[in-house]
Motif scaffolding. Structure first.
Motif, PDB file in Angstrom:
ATOM      1  N   LEU A 126     -99.072   0.790 -46.081  1.00  0.00           N
ATOM      2  CA  LEU A 126     -98.389  -0.157 -45.205  1.00  0.00           C
ATOM      3  C   LEU A 126     -96.900  -0.284 -45.500  1.00  0.00           C
ATOM      4  N   GLU A 127     -96.461   0.044 -46.709  1.00  0.00           N
ATOM      5  CA  GLU A 127     -95.049  -0.070 -47.059  1.00  0.00           C
ATOM      6  C   GLU A 127     -94.246   1.197 -46.760  1.00  0.00           C
ATOM      7  N   ASP A 128     -94.900   2.208 -46.226  1.00  0.00           N
ATOM      8  CA  ASP A 128     -94.214   3.465 -45.908  1.00  0.00           C
ATOM      9  C   ASP A 128     -93.478   3.311 -44.574  1.00  0.00           C
ATOM     10  N   VAL A 129     -92.262   2.797 -44.636  1.00  0.00           N
ATOM     11  CA  VAL A 129     -91.510   2.471 -43.424  1.00  0.00           C
ATOM     12  C   VAL A 129     -91.044   3.715 -42.665  1.00  0.00           C
ATOM     13  N   ARG A 130     -91.241   4.899 -43.221  1.00  0.00           N
ATOM     14  CA  ARG A 130     -90.881   6.123 -42.498  1.00  0.00           C
ATOM     15  C   ARG A 130     -91.833   6.379 -41.333  1.00  0.00           C
ATOM     16  N   ARG A 131     -92.993   5.738 -41.368  1.00  0.00           N
ATOM     17  CA  ARG A 131     -93.984   5.938 -40.306  1.00  0.00           C
ATOM     18  C   ARG A 131     -94.056   4.687 -39.445  1.00  0.00           C
ATOM     19  N   PRO A 132     -94.282   4.843 -38.132  1.00  0.00           N
ATOM     20  CA  PRO A 132     -94.390   3.664 -37.264  1.00  0.00           C
ATOM     21  C   PRO A 132     -95.614   2.830 -37.630  1.00  0.00           C
ATOM     22  N   ALA A 159    -104.107  -9.932 -57.469  1.00  0.00           N
ATOM     23  CA  ALA A 159    -104.384  -8.816 -56.565  1.00  0.00           C
ATOM     24  C   ALA A 159    -104.382  -9.282 -55.115  1.00  0.00           C
ATOM     25  N   ARG A 160    -105.025 -10.425 -54.859  1.00  0.00           N
ATOM     26  CA  ARG A 160    -105.052 -10.955 -53.494  1.00  0.00           C
ATOM     27  C   ARG A 160    -103.653 -11.310 -53.014  1.00  0.00           C
ATOM     28  N   ALA A 161    -102.847 -11.915 -53.904  1.00  0.00           N
ATOM     29  CA  ALA A 161    -101.491 -12.318 -53.522  1.00  0.00           C
ATOM     30  C   ALA A 161    -100.629 -11.104 -53.189  1.00  0.00           C
ATOM     31  N   SER A 162    -100.763 -10.042 -53.973  1.00  0.00           N
ATOM     32  CA  SER A 162     -99.982  -8.838 -53.730  1.00  0.00           C
ATOM     33  C   SER A 162    -100.369  -8.200 -52.397  1.00  0.00           C
ATOM     34  N   GLY A 163    -101.674  -8.120 -52.141  1.00  0.00           N
ATOM     35  CA  GLY A 163    -102.130  -7.564 -50.871  1.00  0.00           C
ATOM     36  C   GLY A 163    -101.706  -8.416 -49.687  1.00  0.00           C
ATOM     37  N   ASP A 164    -101.795  -9.727 -49.841  1.00  0.00           N
ATOM     38  CA  ASP A 164    -101.410 -10.641 -48.756  1.00  0.00           C
ATOM     39  C   ASP A 164     -99.928 -10.489 -48.420  1.00  0.00           C
ATOM     40  N   LEU A 165     -99.097 -10.337 -49.445  1.00  0.00           N
ATOM     41  CA  LEU A 165     -97.663 -10.188 -49.216  1.00  0.00           C
ATOM     42  C   LEU A 165     -97.370  -8.898 -48.454  1.00  0.00           C
ATOM     43  N   THR A 166     -98.027  -7.821 -48.834  1.00  0.00           N
ATOM     44  CA  THR A 166     -97.812  -6.541 -48.155  1.00  0.00           C
ATOM     45  C   THR A 166     -98.205  -6.628 -46.691  1.00  0.00           C
ATOM     46  N   VAL A 167     -99.344  -7.254 -46.421  1.00  0.00           N
ATOM     47  CA  VAL A 167     -99.796  -7.399 -45.037  1.00  0.00           C
ATOM     48  C   VAL A 167     -98.826  -8.274 -44.250  1.00  0.00           C
ATOM     49  N   ARG A 168     -98.343  -9.339 -44.872  1.00  0.00           N
ATOM     50  CA  ARG A 168     -97.416 -10.246 -44.185  1.00  0.00           C
ATOM     51  C   ARG A 168     -96.126  -9.530 -43.794  1.00  0.00           C
ATOM     52  N   PHE A 174     -95.776  -6.283 -43.374  1.00  0.00           N
ATOM     53  CA  PHE A 174     -96.134  -5.297 -42.348  1.00  0.00           C
ATOM     54  C   PHE A 174     -96.241  -5.947 -40.979  1.00  0.00           C
ATOM     55  N   MET A 175     -96.865  -7.109 -40.907  1.00  0.00           N
ATOM     56  CA  MET A 175     -97.030  -7.791 -39.631  1.00  0.00           C
ATOM     57  C   MET A 175     -95.683  -8.273 -39.084  1.00  0.00           C
ATOM     58  N   GLN A 176     -94.762  -8.635 -39.945  1.00  0.00           N
ATOM     59  CA  GLN A 176     -93.426  -9.016 -39.486  1.00  0.00           C
ATOM     60  C   GLN A 176     -92.736  -7.840 -38.805  1.00  0.00           C
ATOM     61  N   GLU A 177     -92.958  -6.652 -39.331  1.00  0.00           N
ATOM     62  CA  GLU A 177     -92.367  -5.457 -38.727  1.00  0.00           C
ATOM     63  C   GLU A 177     -93.088  -5.072 -37.443  1.00  0.00           C
ATOM     64  N   ALA A 178     -94.427  -5.189 -37.459  1.00  0.00           N
ATOM     65  CA  ALA A 178     -95.214  -4.777 -36.298  1.00  0.00           C
ATOM     66  C   ALA A 178     -95.071  -5.738 -35.127  1.00  0.00           C
ATOM     67  N   ALA A 198     -97.315 -18.011 -37.517  1.00  0.00           N
ATOM     68  CA  ALA A 198     -98.731 -18.371 -37.460  1.00  0.00           C
ATOM     69  C   ALA A 198     -99.534 -17.307 -36.707  1.00  0.00           C
ATOM     70  N   ALA A 199     -98.984 -16.805 -35.612  1.00  0.00           N
ATOM     71  CA  ALA A 199     -99.685 -15.786 -34.835  1.00  0.00           C
ATOM     72  C   ALA A 199     -99.783 -14.484 -35.615  1.00  0.00           C
ATOM     73  N   ARG A 200     -98.716 -14.122 -36.349  1.00  0.00           N
ATOM     74  CA  ARG A 200     -98.768 -12.908 -37.173  1.00  0.00           C
ATOM     75  C   ARG A 200     -99.800 -13.050 -38.278  1.00  0.00           C
ATOM     76  N   ALA A 201     -99.862 -14.234 -38.896  1.00  0.00           N
ATOM     77  CA  ALA A 201    -100.845 -14.463 -39.960  1.00  0.00           C
ATOM     78  C   ALA A 201    -102.257 -14.322 -39.419  1.00  0.00           C
TER      79      ALA A 201
END
Length: 242
Positions: free
Chosen positions: A89-95, A137-146, A148-152, A159-162
């Motif tokens: 998810l952190e690979d910003v080179r890919r859409p 582990a949960r906090a790290s994963g949650d941050l990555t998803v958050r 990613f969703m900001q970019e997507a 709230a909607a992204r969450a």
């Protein structure tokens, strides 16, 4: 009580020499084999030591009890899963949609590869589900998803992204876990992962489409509502003073 529980599931000491590291690796590899074959209910330090070819005393130098071994195995699984999630998810080179598709394939494959051990570790989860490592582990994963969703979904509310992020990760986790509980062929895994990726990407693409249409429509509505009205000449013509 939390300190006592942590002491019971933490490793007794960390290996500092290559020989010690090899011993710990052998113990953990043996533990995985015993866990996959015997399950959590029949998992014992004696069985692990026998499988690893070491004495129970040598095992106890690093792991005070079976809970400590199980916790280490689970911690390693948390780390691998988090690294998998973040690496994709952190690979910003890919859409974003390409990353989401890659995550679906990698996650389904991982769940199937580790199904036997994961089920056994789930049975032992009450021993360590509230441990700090689990929370980290949960906090790290949650941050990555958050992130990613900001970019997507950049134009969507937090709230909607969450909500969208939670729906994607919860669906992927639950469905992949259910699928992996039955032995699958490589072709079945590939087909299922592809279908899962299609579903998640369609959801995110649809969300983005609705967002774009809403953004395009909003300026038009605002202009018609707030633009100053154009004055028109009175049909009766200008008044003249008598």
């Amino acid at each position: 009580m939390a300190d006592r529980r942590r002491a019971q599931i933490s490793s007794r000491k960390q290996p500092k020499q290559a020989r010690s590291a090899e011993l710990v690796a052998a113990i953990l590899d043996a533990a995985l084999q015993v866990l996959a074959k015997e399950g959590a209910q029949h998992f014992t330090t004696t069985r692990v030591a026998d499988r690893a070819g070491v004495s129970v005393g040598s095992l106890y130098q690093y792991f005070p009890n079976k809970a400590a071994i199980l916790f280490r195995l689970q911690s390693d699984e948390w780390r691998r899963t988090t690294e998998l999630l973040c690496g994709i998810l952190e690979d910003v080179r890919r859409p974003p949609l390409e990353r989401l598709r890659a995550l679906a394939h990698a996650f389904v494959r991982s769940e199937c590869d580790e199904a036997e051990v994961r089920v056994a570790l789930s049975d032992a989860a009450p021993l360590y589900r509230d441990a700090p490592e689990a929370q980290e582990a949960r906090a790290s994963g949650d941050l990555t998803v958050r992130v990613f969703m900001q970019e997507a979904l950049p134009e969507t509310s937090e709230a909607a992204r969450a909500l969208a992020g939670d729906l994607i990760t919860s669906t992927l986790s639950a469905v992949a876990k259910h699928f992996s509980e039955t032995p699958r062929t490589s072709a079945e895994i590939e087909a299922y992962a592809d279908a899962m990726a299609d579903m998640l990407c369609a959801y995110l693409a649809g969300y983005r489409g609705r967002q774009s249409r809403a953004c395009a429509a909003t300026p038009a509505r605002s202009a018609s509502r707030f633009a100053p009205r154009k004055r028109t000449a009175s049909p009766r013509g200008p008044r003249t003073r008598g």
